[in-house]
Design a protein around this motif. Structure first.
Motif, PDB file in Angstrom:
ATOM      1  N   LYS A 105      14.783   9.393 -37.671  1.00  0.00           N
ATOM      2  CA  LYS A 105      16.220   9.409 -37.377  1.00  0.00           C
ATOM      3  C   LYS A 105      16.557   8.702 -36.065  1.00  0.00           C
ATOM      4  CE  LYS A 105      16.552  14.189 -35.552  1.00  0.00           C
ATOM      5  NZ  LYS A 105      15.239  14.158 -34.943  1.00  0.00           N
ATOM      6  N   GLU A 106      15.559   8.522 -35.200  1.00  0.00           N
ATOM      7  CA  GLU A 106      15.836   7.838 -33.928  1.00  0.00           C
ATOM      8  C   GLU A 106      15.545   6.341 -34.008  1.00  0.00           C
ATOM      9  OE1 GLU A 106      13.480  10.106 -34.342  1.00  0.00           O
ATOM     10  OE2 GLU A 106      14.053  11.907 -33.236  1.00  0.00           O
ATOM     11  N   ARG A 107      14.961   5.862 -35.092  1.00  0.00           N
ATOM     12  CA  ARG A 107      14.479   4.481 -35.168  1.00  0.00           C
ATOM     13  C   ARG A 107      15.628   3.476 -35.057  1.00  0.00           C
ATOM     14  NH1 ARG A 107       9.409   2.085 -35.065  1.00  0.00           N
ATOM     15  NH2 ARG A 107       8.592   3.687 -36.436  1.00  0.00           N
ATOM     16  N   PRO A 108      15.606   2.606 -34.041  1.00  0.00           N
ATOM     17  CA  PRO A 108      16.626   1.557 -33.965  1.00  0.00           C
ATOM     18  C   PRO A 108      16.622   0.733 -35.257  1.00  0.00           C
ATOM     19  CG  PRO A 108      15.390   1.638 -31.933  1.00  0.00           C
ATOM     20  CD  PRO A 108      14.687   2.557 -32.903  1.00  0.00           C
ATOM     21  N   GLN A 109      17.789   0.373 -35.736  1.00  0.00           N
ATOM     22  CA  GLN A 109      17.892  -0.254 -37.048  1.00  0.00           C
ATOM     23  C   GLN A 109      17.971  -1.771 -36.998  1.00  0.00           C
ATOM     24  OE1 GLN A 109      17.855   1.767 -40.177  1.00  0.00           O
ATOM     25  NE2 GLN A 109      16.788   2.779 -38.495  1.00  0.00           N
ATOM     26  N   PHE A 110      18.324  -2.334 -35.843  1.00  0.00           N
ATOM     27  CA  PHE A 110      18.281  -3.802 -35.772  1.00  0.00           C
ATOM     28  C   PHE A 110      17.705  -4.300 -34.456  1.00  0.00           C
ATOM     29  CE2 PHE A 110      22.635  -2.417 -34.869  1.00  0.00           C
ATOM     30  CZ  PHE A 110      22.922  -3.044 -33.661  1.00  0.00           C
TER      31      PHE A 110
END
Ligand code: FRU
Length: 711
Positions: free
Chosen positions: A274-279
């Motif tokens: 849920k914390e993973r940066p998406q771009f």
């Protein structure tokens, strides 16, 4: 079932290795002892300071400093009053390759200056070895092979009242000292898995094949269930026997859990956290810092980066590697450069050797050459910073270390971070290198291997230099050179391939947490594309740490104030992530705040705003307030403030919001603010309000962005 039997086998191996440890202790007697501090007799030893020249009783050391042998050690301060000085052994003749010793201390960062063991020949320090970590106790080693036959003394140097160092069992040997944790592995699976305990002690290991140290690394380990599994790809050792050996003389908690495996436990969750940066680029697991070796070749952008693949702390650096065809979607590969006994692989750049200057090309693929710094005391034997190369003859799939590393020996201070470019006019390869304090060096070369120092330049920065050339105001007749420093300060000037003539003062465009940025070499259409390290991580719990900035296009323009200024703006490719959008023009914001009818987690917001004198426009984006203050002509967010160059009531802003950051680009990139922020997952609201006077949003275009990890 299979795992259980492996674990049983491993336990057996562990017992064997413990026995091997005892054998090893006995072997010390067969080698040549310099001191074991077990007798009170210190004849021949001298001291300059106030350190007690008397062995310290091993039994008085606290249990977290376990692993010393016999009854006494040499202790420069632990549990004693503040002491400092130099303790020197009597002279001895060096007749073996290595001097091994048990060591610990509490000095990690400034160890070179403050606290270390060292070898002195004719009054000159020829080798030094600071304690790597506190604790555990480790076997340290100095490679003295080049001094065989010479008379030397062993010194313990403690120049700081706050620090201590403890030494024991100093002996000469032709072998590196063995720790008491070893296993032999016939590599027949894809990975070795290491149990990682975040915040655990950092245990150093080496991997040996055919008696050679092929890799070194540090794993954070501890009691109980691991927090996650770090994985080491061992496909390149397939069918070979490798030995995994620690430097630690005591049994390492979790050591018996190390196994071979074809899969990585928990891998289903990679990129779904849920914390993973998406771009923004992040590594699947573990620590990341500076971008390294950025190079475009054959349709691929190679993004390499400082990586510790065995824990969430900095420690011993590898070069992580990812590739992309569009600067947006990344595929992570295995490390391109891994530390061996040349040391930690610190930062540097990479080039495409388009004219085979280095003569390393084997097939039709142009060689990729990567420059890195072999660094310090993180490996055994410990060394100064020296510059080295690795190269790939298969388009970046596999990498080899150059046989004659280092290519540039230690010069001074913390010299490091070699970055190389091609100078078309001078027809030379150019290297920029950080020296120490505010000094950098420039070298040139014809063959990418032998380098001549041509200039030293001073600027308000240190570490991670970069050089690139840009059209001034898009005019190809007016090209300028930029010299860039690790903290984002840059100078503009002329560069003939030897001397860099700086024009004017240093400036900066990048603010917030943006460090050690680097531009891609060989990018198509003379593009200068830059990536920086966002050097704070807002989610302390994750198994991956730190992120890189998005790729930014760098251009050079005359600023509204009339000086040459770098502009940083998201690369066009970022727009490919845009999905749903919402637009409105001529919105007036007054007493009532304005709330667009649009919600998203990942946002690309573009606004042209008009704020009257004395007015303040507040943009609350998913709970985080970004403020434009007309009087100050500033943009601020989370206590970071930048003053804009463009004056007047109209300002243009682009704001990118990911799960762990907000990035703000002002007036096309005259100033850019990079802020790692733990965004509140639930809050999707956007709200514009004013104070002081009314404001107008002349144009507002908001896009929802897709994740770049989605297939
Ligand atoms: C900058 C830096 C570099 C060094 C690297 C080590 O962040 O300190 O100077 O090469 O990190 O990871």
């Amino acid at each position: 079932m299979e795992i259980m039997s492996i674990i049983k086998k491993m336990r057996l191996l562990l017992i064997i290795s413990v026995l091997a440890g005892f054998v090893h202790s006995c072997q010390i007697k067969d080698t040549e002892s310099i001191a074991d501090f077990d007798s009170e007799n210190m004849d021949g030893w001298t001291t300059t300071g106030d350190i007690n020249l008397k062995p310290f009783k091993t039994e008085l050391l606290p249990s977290d400093i376990a692993g010393f042998e016999g009854t006494g050690v040499l202790n420069t301060g632990h549990n004693q009053v503040e002491k400092m000085g130099i303790i020197t052994s009597s002279e001895f003749t060096i007749n073996k390759k290595y001097i091994n010793f048990l060591i610990t201390g509490n000095n990690r960062c400034n160890a070179e200056k403050n606290c270390h063991a060292r070898i002195v020949i004719n009054g000159k320090v020829v080798k030094y070895a600071p304690p790597t970590r506190f604790p555990p106790v480790e076997w340290g080693t100095m490679d003295v092979s080049e001094f065989i036959g010479q008379t030397a003394s062993f010194e313990i140097f403690d120049n700081s009242k706050k620090h201590f160092i403890i030494i024991d069992q100093i002996y000469q040997s032709n072998k590196l000292a063995l720790g008491n944790n070893q296993i032999s592995i016939l590599a027949n699976k894809k990975f070795i898995l290491f149990p990682v305990t975040k915040g655990g002690r950092q245990y150093r290991f080496r991997l040996e094949k055919d008696g050679d140290v092929t890799e070194q690394f540090v794993v954070e380990m501890g009691e109980g269930e691991p927090d996650y599994w770090a994985f080491k790809d061992i496909s390149n050792y397939k069918g070979k026997k490798v030995n995994l050996i620690s430097y630690c003389p005591t049994l390492i908690p979790g050591f018996d859990k190390i196994i071979q495996s074809n899969t990585i436990p928990g891998k289903e969750l990679f990129y779904k956290e849920k914390e993973r940066p998406q771009f923004h680029f992040t590594s699947k697991t573990d620590w990341l810092n500076d971008p390294n070796g950025l190079v475009y070749s054959e349709g691929q952008w190679h993004l390499m980066y400082q990586h510790n693949p065995y824990g969430v702390i900095g420690s011993l650096k590898h070069w992580g590697h990812a590739v992309s065809s569009d600067l947006v979607h990344w595929v992570e590969r295995t490390s391109s450069v891994v530390p061996d006994d040349l040391g930690s692989n610190h930062s540097g750049g990479a080039v495409v050797d388009f004219n085979n200057s280095a003569g390393l090309q084997t097939g039709k693929d142009k060689t990729l050459v990567a420059y890195w710094t072999s660094a310090r005391h993180f490996t055994t034997p410990s060394i100064h910073f020296r510059q080295c190369i690795s190269f790939s003859t298969d388009g970046g799939q596999t990498w080899n270390k150059y046989a004659n590393n280092p290519i540039i020996d230690f010069i001074e201070g913390r010299n490091r971070d070699p970055n190389v470019i091609w100078h078309e006019d001078a027809k030379k390869w150019i290297m920029s290198l950080f020296l120490d304090n505010n000094m950098y060096a420039i070298f040139n070369s014809d063959n990418l291997i032998d380098w001549t120092l041509t200039d030293r330049i001073k600027m308000p920065a240190n570490e991670c230099p970069d050089m690139f050339q840009l059209n001034m105001d898009e005019d190809p007749e007016k090209r300028k050179w930029i010299f860039w420093g690790g903290n984002g300060n840059y100078v503009v000037g002329n560069f003939d391939g030897e001397k860099f003539d700086i024009e004017g003062e240093a400036h900066r465009t990048h603010f917030g947490q943006h460090y050690a940025a680097m531009t891609y070499n060989n990018a198509p259409n003379n593009r200068i594309v830059q990536v920086g390290w966002l050097n704070k991580w807002p989610f302390p719990e994750t198994n991956f740490r730190m992120q890189l900035s998005i790729s930014n296009e760098i251009t050079l323009k005359t600023s509204p104030e009339g000086f040459p200024t770098l502009y940083a703006y998201p690369v066009k490719e970022m727009e490919s992530l845009r999905t749903n959008s919402w637009s409105e023009n001529n919105i007036s914001v007054g007493k009532q705040s304005f709330i667009p009818d649009f919600e998203a987690e990942l946002i690309d917001l573009n606004a042209i705003v008009k704020v009257k004198k004395g007015g303040i426009l507040k943009m609350k984006i998913r709970g985080e307030e970004i403020i434009y203050n007309r009087k100050e002509n500033s943009i601020s967010c989370k206590k970071n403030k930048v003053n804009l160059l463009t004056k007047g009531e109209i300002q243009e802003l682009r704001i990118l919001v990911d799960r762990a950051s907000i990035e703000i680009f002002c007036n096309g990139g005259e100033k850019a603010l990079f802020l790692p922020i733990a965004m509140n997952r639930e809050n999707r609201k956007l709200e514009f309000s004013t104070s002081g006077s009314t404001a107008e949003i002349k144009q507002l275009d908001i896009y929802e962005l897709k994740s770049s990890w989605e297939k």
